[in-house]
Design a protein around this motif. Structure first.
Motif, PDB file in Angstrom:
ATOM      1  N   ALA A  88       0.912  -1.065  -0.135  1.00  0.00           N
ATOM      2  CA  ALA A  88      -0.172  -0.011   0.031  1.00  0.00           C
ATOM      3  C   ALA A  88       0.758   1.333   0.060  1.00  0.00           C
ATOM      4  N   SER A  89       1.883   1.327   0.604  1.00  0.00           N
ATOM      5  CA  SER A  89       2.815   2.506   1.073  1.00  0.00           C
ATOM      6  C   SER A  89       3.995   2.426   0.203  1.00  0.00           C
ATOM      7  N   ARG A  90       4.558   3.751   0.139  1.00  0.00           N
ATOM      8  CA  ARG A  90       5.922   3.715  -0.611  1.00  0.00           C
ATOM      9  C   ARG A  90       6.968   2.985   0.296  1.00  0.00           C
ATOM     10  N   GLU A  91       6.726   3.266   1.524  1.00  0.00           N
ATOM     11  CA  GLU A  91       7.735   2.740   2.282  1.00  0.00           C
ATOM     12  C   GLU A  91       7.775   0.992   2.401  1.00  0.00           C
ATOM     13  N   GLU A  92       6.583   0.344   2.328  1.00  0.00           N
ATOM     14  CA  GLU A  92       6.284  -0.910   2.457  1.00  0.00           C
ATOM     15  C   GLU A  92       6.767  -1.454   1.338  1.00  0.00           C
ATOM     16  N   LYS A  93       6.547  -0.741  -0.035  1.00  0.00           N
ATOM     17  CA  LYS A  93       7.339  -1.132  -1.301  1.00  0.00           C
ATOM     18  C   LYS A  93       8.702  -1.196  -1.260  1.00  0.00           C
ATOM     19  N   ILE A  94       9.213  -0.042  -0.913  1.00  0.00           N
ATOM     20  CA  ILE A  94      10.767  -0.255  -0.806  1.00  0.00           C
ATOM     21  C   ILE A  94      11.152  -1.118   0.023  1.00  0.00           C
ATOM     22  N   TRP A  95      10.645  -1.528   1.232  1.00  0.00           N
ATOM     23  CA  TRP A  95      10.980  -2.636   2.127  1.00  0.00           C
ATOM     24  C   TRP A  95      10.981  -3.773   1.375  1.00  0.00           C
ATOM     25  N   GLU A  96       9.976  -4.144   0.885  1.00  0.00           N
ATOM     26  CA  GLU A  96       9.538  -5.472   0.027  1.00  0.00           C
ATOM     27  C   GLU A  96      10.533  -5.557  -1.043  1.00  0.00           C
ATOM     28  N   PHE A 114       9.677   2.771 -10.498  1.00  0.00           N
ATOM     29  CA  PHE A 114       9.806   3.043  -9.115  1.00  0.00           C
ATOM     30  C   PHE A 114      11.015   2.878  -8.676  1.00  0.00           C
ATOM     31  N   LEU A 115      11.841   1.789  -9.194  1.00  0.00           N
ATOM     32  CA  LEU A 115      13.077   1.548  -8.621  1.00  0.00           C
ATOM     33  C   LEU A 115      13.969   2.596  -9.248  1.00  0.00           C
ATOM     34  N   VAL A 116      13.828   3.243 -10.229  1.00  0.00           N
ATOM     35  CA  VAL A 116      14.688   4.412 -10.602  1.00  0.00           C
ATOM     36  C   VAL A 116      14.566   5.505  -9.927  1.00  0.00           C
ATOM     37  N   GLU A 117      13.272   6.029  -9.410  1.00  0.00           N
ATOM     38  CA  GLU A 117      12.971   7.073  -8.791  1.00  0.00           C
ATOM     39  C   GLU A 117      13.460   6.704  -7.295  1.00  0.00           C
ATOM     40  N   ASN A 118      13.461   5.639  -6.706  1.00  0.00           N
ATOM     41  CA  ASN A 118      13.623   5.385  -5.375  1.00  0.00           C
ATOM     42  C   ASN A 118      14.708   4.289  -5.085  1.00  0.00           C
ATOM     43  N   CYS A 119      16.011   4.364  -6.016  1.00  0.00           N
ATOM     44  CA  CYS A 119      17.108   3.598  -5.862  1.00  0.00           C
ATOM     45  C   CYS A 119      17.764   4.026  -4.666  1.00  0.00           C
ATOM     46  N   ARG A 120      18.002   5.307  -4.369  1.00  0.00           N
ATOM     47  CA  ARG A 120      18.765   5.925  -3.507  1.00  0.00           C
ATOM     48  C   ARG A 120      18.176   5.178  -1.947  1.00  0.00           C
ATOM     49  N   GLU A 121      16.995   5.294  -1.793  1.00  0.00           N
ATOM     50  CA  GLU A 121      16.383   4.715  -0.670  1.00  0.00           C
ATOM     51  C   GLU A 121      16.400   3.236  -0.566  1.00  0.00           C
ATOM     52  N   LEU A 122      16.405   2.525  -1.778  1.00  0.00           N
ATOM     53  CA  LEU A 122      16.133   1.103  -1.910  1.00  0.00           C
ATOM     54  C   LEU A 122      17.682   0.371  -1.466  1.00  0.00           C
ATOM     55  N   PHE A 123      18.515   1.165  -1.780  1.00  0.00           N
ATOM     56  CA  PHE A 123      19.935   0.769  -1.701  1.00  0.00           C
ATOM     57  C   PHE A 123      20.879   1.552  -0.754  1.00  0.00           C
ATOM     58  N   GLU A 124      20.409   2.221   0.092  1.00  0.00           N
ATOM     59  CA  GLU A 124      20.438   3.016   1.164  1.00  0.00           C
ATOM     60  C   GLU A 124      21.890   3.889   0.853  1.00  0.00           C
ATOM     61  N   GLU A 125      21.675   4.627  -0.356  1.00  0.00           N
ATOM     62  CA  GLU A 125      22.567   5.474  -0.783  1.00  0.00           C
ATOM     63  C   GLU A 125      23.720   4.679  -1.731  1.00  0.00           C
ATOM     64  N   GLU A 126      23.940   3.630  -1.700  1.00  0.00           N
ATOM     65  CA  GLU A 126      24.868   2.822  -2.380  1.00  0.00           C
ATOM     66  C   GLU A 126      24.881   3.134  -3.860  1.00  0.00           C
ATOM     67  N   ALA A 127      23.642   3.143  -4.498  1.00  0.00           N
ATOM     68  CA  ALA A 127      23.313   3.587  -5.851  1.00  0.00           C
ATOM     69  C   ALA A 127      23.541   5.148  -6.370  1.00  0.00           C
ATOM     70  N   GLY A 128      24.128   5.736  -5.179  1.00  0.00           N
ATOM     71  CA  GLY A 128      23.855   7.478  -5.485  1.00  0.00           C
ATOM     72  C   GLY A 128      24.677   7.818  -6.523  1.00  0.00           C
ATOM     73  N   SER A 129      25.730   6.931  -6.821  1.00  0.00           N
ATOM     74  CA  SER A 129      26.946   7.453  -7.957  1.00  0.00           C
ATOM     75  C   SER A 129      27.429   6.270  -8.568  1.00  0.00           C
ATOM     76  N   LEU A 130      27.958   6.765  -9.942  1.00  0.00           N
ATOM     77  CA  LEU A 130      28.523   5.584 -10.512  1.00  0.00           C
ATOM     78  C   LEU A 130      30.216   5.913 -10.618  1.00  0.00           C
ATOM     79  N   SER A 131      30.814   6.569  -9.456  1.00  0.00           N
ATOM     80  CA  SER A 131      31.771   6.854  -9.505  1.00  0.00           C
ATOM     81  C   SER A 131      32.822   5.869  -8.609  1.00  0.00           C
ATOM     82  N   SER A 132      32.992   4.765  -9.542  1.00  0.00           N
ATOM     83  CA  SER A 132      34.167   3.615  -9.224  1.00  0.00           C
ATOM     84  C   SER A 132      35.434   3.996  -9.596  1.00  0.00           C
TER      85      SER A 132
END
Length: 246
Positions: free
Chosen positions: A130-138, A213-231
């Motif tokens: 139902a909620s954005r937070e639940e979606k991100i968790w699942e 949804f994955l694109v818009e919320n990727c920072r929250e989904l991966f706890e900032e890990e996907a915030g940059s491509l700077s390898s």
């Protein structure tokens, strides 16, 4: 590197391709292989994919219609053949539209898809929350079921798409448009080939909604890990890329 005046440096790739064939002989194909089989022993993505992602990170936001506009069929075929035979292709000299097209082709060729066909129902169930937070968790829980190589590429890809989508004023590609263009290459149900057209369209829509949804919320989904491509590899590539614009 914008969408205007695109030129394909065909001769350079052909020469690289021929030199490789004459030198080291056959190598593992890049396309159509399980992603884990292509990654290095340290778990890094294949070098051509790392370089391609780094170029698109820099050039994608300023390339109008990136991932939507078609590239030359001949150029696409020649680049795929060169990469499949291990040719040393200078990604920085290739048109961004061509690199976006070859990335979609690479994603489409991954057996069982990047998001894994067997997890289709899990992804869809997560999106029913139902909620954005639940979606991100699942969704995070489903992502953790992916092979490590798939998860790594997913994070890099989502970060790239989010970056381009946030520059829609120049790329003309918002997150929704990007999901429509890239999404169908990332996931499908196991019985996709047997579905009637109406069901295929419904599946495609659901996958596009998921990917957006994955694109818009990727920072929250991966706890900032996907915030940059700077390898480190991207940083090494950045300097020579600057020279192309000089």
């Amino acid at each position: 590197m914008s969408g205007k005046g695109l030129r394909w440096p065909r001769r350079a790739v052909r020469e690289d391709f021929a030199a490789h064939q004459a030198g080291s002989g056959c190598s593992r194909a890049l396309f159509g292989q399980p992603l884990a089989a292509l990654c290095g022993e340290d778990g890094t993505l294949p070098q051509p994919i790392q370089e391609l992602l780094a170029v698109l990170q820099q050039e994608g936001p300023s390339t109008e219609g990136i991932f939507r506009r078609a590239a030359s069929g001949t150029a696409l075929r020649e680049l795929r053949e060169a990469l499949d035979h291990g040719a040393d292709v200078d990604m920085g000299s290739q048109p961004a539209l061509l690199l976006a097209a070859i990335l979609k082709e690479f994603l489409r060729s991954i057996p069982c898809k990047l998001l894994v066909t067997e997890l289709y129902e899990d992804w869809m169930a997560a999106m029913q929350k139902a909620s954005r937070e639940e979606k991100i968790w699942e969704l995070r829980a489903v992502a953790e079921k992916l092979p490590a190589a798939n998860l790594l590429l997913l994070k890099r890809l989502l970060s790239l798409l989010r970056h381009i989508g946030h520059h829609a004023a120049t790329s003309r590609m918002g997150c929704s448009n990007l999901a429509v263009c890239v999404g169908p290459n990332l996931l499908s149900p196991a019985n996709a080939d047997q579905l009637p057209l109406e069901a295929v369209l419904e599946v495609t829509h659901k996958v596009n909604v998921l990917v957006e949804f994955l694109v818009e919320n990727c920072r929250e989904l991966f706890e900032e890990e996907a915030g940059s491509l700077s390898s480190p590899a991207d940083q090494e590539l950045a300097a020579p890329l600057e020279s192309f614009r000089a």
